[in-house]
Write an enzyme that holds these catalytic residues in place. Structure first.
Site, PDB file in Angstrom:
ATOM      1  N   PHE B 179      12.894 130.487  40.169  1.00 58.61           N
ATOM      2  CA  PHE B 179      12.151 129.987  39.001  1.00 58.61           C
ATOM      3  C   PHE B 179      10.865 129.358  39.502  1.00 58.61           C
ATOM      4  CE2 PHE B 179      10.541 127.061  35.964  1.00 58.61           C
ATOM      5  CZ  PHE B 179      10.799 127.626  34.735  1.00 58.61           C
ATOM      6  N   ASP B 288       7.825 126.685  47.189  1.00 57.10           N
ATOM      7  CA  ASP B 288       7.702 126.020  45.893  1.00 57.10           C
ATOM      8  C   ASP B 288       8.658 124.826  45.860  1.00 57.10           C
ATOM      9  OD1 ASP B 288       7.986 125.146  43.289  1.00 57.10           O
ATOM     10  OD2 ASP B 288       7.987 127.149  42.405  1.00 57.10           O
ATOM     11  N   LYS B 319       6.516 117.577  38.956  1.00 58.04           N
ATOM     12  CA  LYS B 319       7.695 116.780  38.554  1.00 58.04           C
ATOM     13  C   LYS B 319       7.690 115.362  39.144  1.00 58.04           C
ATOM     14  CE  LYS B 319      10.916 120.523  37.398  1.00 58.04           C
ATOM     15  NZ  LYS B 319      11.676 120.207  36.198  1.00 58.04           N
ATOM     16  N   THR B 343     -10.753 122.683  33.923  1.00 54.85           N
ATOM     17  CA  THR B 343     -11.454 121.499  33.416  1.00 54.85           C
ATOM     18  C   THR B 343     -10.993 120.229  34.119  1.00 54.85           C
ATOM     19  OG1 THR B 343     -11.772 122.478  31.240  1.00 54.85           O
ATOM     20  CG2 THR B 343     -11.943 120.081  31.370  1.00 54.85           C
TER      21      THR B 343
END
Ligand code: FES
Lengths: 461, 461
Positions: B179, B288, B319, B343
């Site tokens: 995931f 990851d 997280k 941005t």
């Protein structure tokens, strides 16, 4: 809560900014860094840098500061203990929302919902807003194609390995010059600058031309109408062509004014016709208001200038709204949980500030102010382009969301740097435009301050 | 700053939560909402809901709360006026960073940089962290293929319309059960649940099997080594196959422990070999750590358990680190500005809190605490699975990052709901696992509290 004018101590970037740029260069690519800021000392329309230069800001962090710097109403919010806990404890909004979440949504986002939309999904930035809006359109489209909401066993198994029919060959129609973000899905619909896209794999999705209009619009009504008709025809052709290619267009995404792509406008009639084309071909119509939303055009949403009861199926936002997200019609809501989902689903501390921003917009009539300042700004630009026809052309805008073209890219850069050294922060867009993106508290007084300085810069050119 | 135990007043969701769910249901899909929370009253390891129920939280907002709720050190931060302005004025970090940005990065993110990485790019969530990490790998790979950093005229023109060679047919190798997020690029590497992927177009990228190990690992060393060898061989095959297909693998992305996919572990040898395969084939290696990072495994990064000097080329996080972002080696830095850009590029207010989180982790030796609590938790789970062999199996974990399998999905759901009504918040993952994701302040005392309640639930089953 505002200074009375720019005040410059050094060239920009000054020595302190240069030193910090060197330091940050050890950690990151700093090629895009303009200078370093002192956000503590910045107030209202004035951005103060680390060398003590105070500049009138017409770029406002890429159009993302609604009320200027350190607005007292926002600072005051943090005095309340409930608000501290909102800032400190970021929840997983999709599973464990705070008790005041429905009420806060009603007070803030839903109080400015676009016509025909009663539902809103918060997200954290423009990119996840658009990515999830696209997903909502794909899910809606597939459910429509299937005639029911239940993916087949084959859908469920094939999608796990990225293959059809579970991962269908659907597409989003976007426009040349459009900008919708830089994550892979968004980037497949972004076509403003090559450097944003080159070397990144993409999806074979259709792209239609966006009208290239002549300004001022009133003077070139006939030519512009023809140009818009050409683009509409091409858009419809693409939809048909991609359907035949086996990659049907699930949705059309468009900005009411193409911003990064060079402040390209189109008429309300263009958008009305496009919306009809979407309806005719069963495509969802997604209005990306990430840069245009929040009041800078003189209406809260730029699409309100179209005067339509049914402007679209999805409207996405971010920047001046502090939180990202998208509004949508009932039909566009995903039929099951966890289809449109992530850990945070936005950030209630941003909603908190947004509620207060909306209060200030209302009590201080900021949309009217923007309309007034915008008129003064655009008239000033018209005068300057008459005065400097060799340098400036195509002044255009709505509210304070204005732009003007410079004869070439090098001159543009030089004008932006000179203006900065005189205390005005500007930004570019497109190949050779300067865009104006002041905060909603930019008054006529600031317009004249800016025009005087800009005139000085041009006179010296 | 902690309560002394759960205290329940109603079933969960209680009447107030049910009423709010109905209200929110008018605005959003509420299928995933568990209950509504009172974040003001929540403290430490205890989450309080709007009906006044106080629950020991072993799920912590999908593993995203590092120090529990309302940690006094974080509340205190907001007393300082400089910090107010950091929270109120969100800058466009890539162009106008605050003066303290380099220093804050040094103090926070760089003080815990993975081995071999001196550069870090902040982002706002796990998805944009991974999306931009993938882009960094694609850019790096294309520059390597070209032998120089200058895209050709054809690259620049073709990419504007999503076509090659400017948008190249490169791929990312991911693992079944992995995931990595839900935006389109991330989603093409996510393979945990069909409902996350179905109906969304994807990219034809290679997927290798992730080892399915037998637990406890020590007891099945030989079988597990064989299984890992099989998966490594398959991963290498995919790399070769996709190169021949004309879609070379620019990078490999993997979680040190597959989290959403069911808490699947692999040995340090597996990761070492995979890292070598990446090197051999010229693919970047992306670890990851969005869910595993931040201390929950007893080390700050889960990959530290591999004991490697050179664990990867990119490590992404979010997280528990409050800000998103990714570390990378020098070579992986994009050669030009605006290639990795958006941005906001993160949010300095999150960095502010992270700095304090890291201080607390150090001064309170929280990594040692996690190791101690984790041992107690895993031993408790071993005992329970011996006691309830018909219900529980495959207890596994590192630090407090633990999980256990339940005989079937229905029983899992029922156990989670019963535990909740007794004052314990748990989450599921994979097909039938329960995952434990307490905050770093979860002590042995809390472990025993939890195990007692869990035992009661199981005894009644
Ligand atoms: S993609 Fe929007 S915050 Fe990460």
């Amino acid at each position: 809560c505002d200074y009375d004018g720019p005040a410059m101590k050094t060239q920009v970037p000054g020595p302190r900014s240069q030193e910090l740029t060197k330091q940050l260069g050890e950690i990151q690519n700093v090629g895009a860094v303009n200078f370093f800021c002192n956000y503590n000392e910045s107030r209202g329309n004035y951005l103060v840098d680390v060398d003590g230069n105070r500049m009138l800001d017409l770029y406002t962090q890429i159009s993302s500061i609604p009320l200027g710097y350190n607005h007292p109403a926002l600072i005051k919010l943090m005095a309340h203990p409930d608000n501290l806990s909102t800032i400190v404890n970021r929840p997983a909004l999709g599973i464990l929302p705070p008790g005041n979440f429905p009420e806060k949504l009603m007070e803030s986002l839903l109080s400015v919902a676009p016509s025909g939309m009663t539902r809103v999904q918060t997200m954290a930035c423009g990119s996840c807003s658009n990515e999830n809006a696209y997903k909502a359109m794909f899910i809606w489209y597939r459910n429509k194609e299937r005639g029911h909401n239940t993916p087949s066993a084959e859908d469920l198994s094939s999608c796990m390995v990225n293959q059809g029919p579970g991962c269908p060959d659907l597409s989003i129609l976007s426009f040349m010059g459009g900008f919708h973000g830089r994550t892979l899905g968004c980037l497949a619909t972004t076509h403003s600058k090559a450097i944003h896209k080159v070397d990144v794999p993409s999806l074979d999705w259709p792209i239609a031309p966006f009208p290239k209009l002549k300004y001022p619009l009133e003077e070139f009504a006939r030519e512009n109408a023809q140009e818009e008709a050409r683009c509409l025809e091409e858009a419809e052709d693409q939809i048909v062509k991609w359907r035949h290619k086996g990659k049907p267009v699930a949705g059309i995404v468009i900005e009411p004014i193409q911003a990064e792509g060079g402040d390209n406008h189109a008429s309300p009639e263009f958008f009305k016709s496009l919306r009809n084309i979407a309806r005719k071909h069963g495509c969802a119509f997604h209005v990306d208001e990430v840069q245009t939303g929040g009041g800078c055009t003189g209406k809260f949403w730029a699409h309100e200038h179209w005067g339509m009861d049914d402007p679209g199926d999805i409207v996405s936002f971010s920047k001046k709204l502090l939180t990202g997200g998208f509004y949508h019609k009932n039909e566009l809501q995903a039929d099951q949980p966890y289809r449109i989902f992530n850990t945070w689903m936005g950030d209630p501390s941003k909603n908190l500030f947004l509620t207060e921003v909306l209060n200030v917009i209302r009590t201080e009539n900021l949309l009217e102010e923007v309309t007034r300042s915008g008129k003064a700004l655009l008239n000033g630009l018209y005068e300057l382009q008459t005065q400097y026809p060799g340098i400036l052309s195509r002044a255009r805008g709505q509210g304070t969301f204005c732009a003007i073209d410079v004869c070439d890219d090098a001159t543009r850069t030089s004008i932006i740097l000179k203006a900065r050294n005189k205390g005005v922060v500007l930004g570019g867009c497109g190949d050779r435009s300067i865009r104006f993106r002041p905060a909603l508290v930019f008054k006529e007084y600031h317009v004249h301050l800016f025009l005087n300085i800009f005139n000085d810069v041009l006179a010296q050119h």
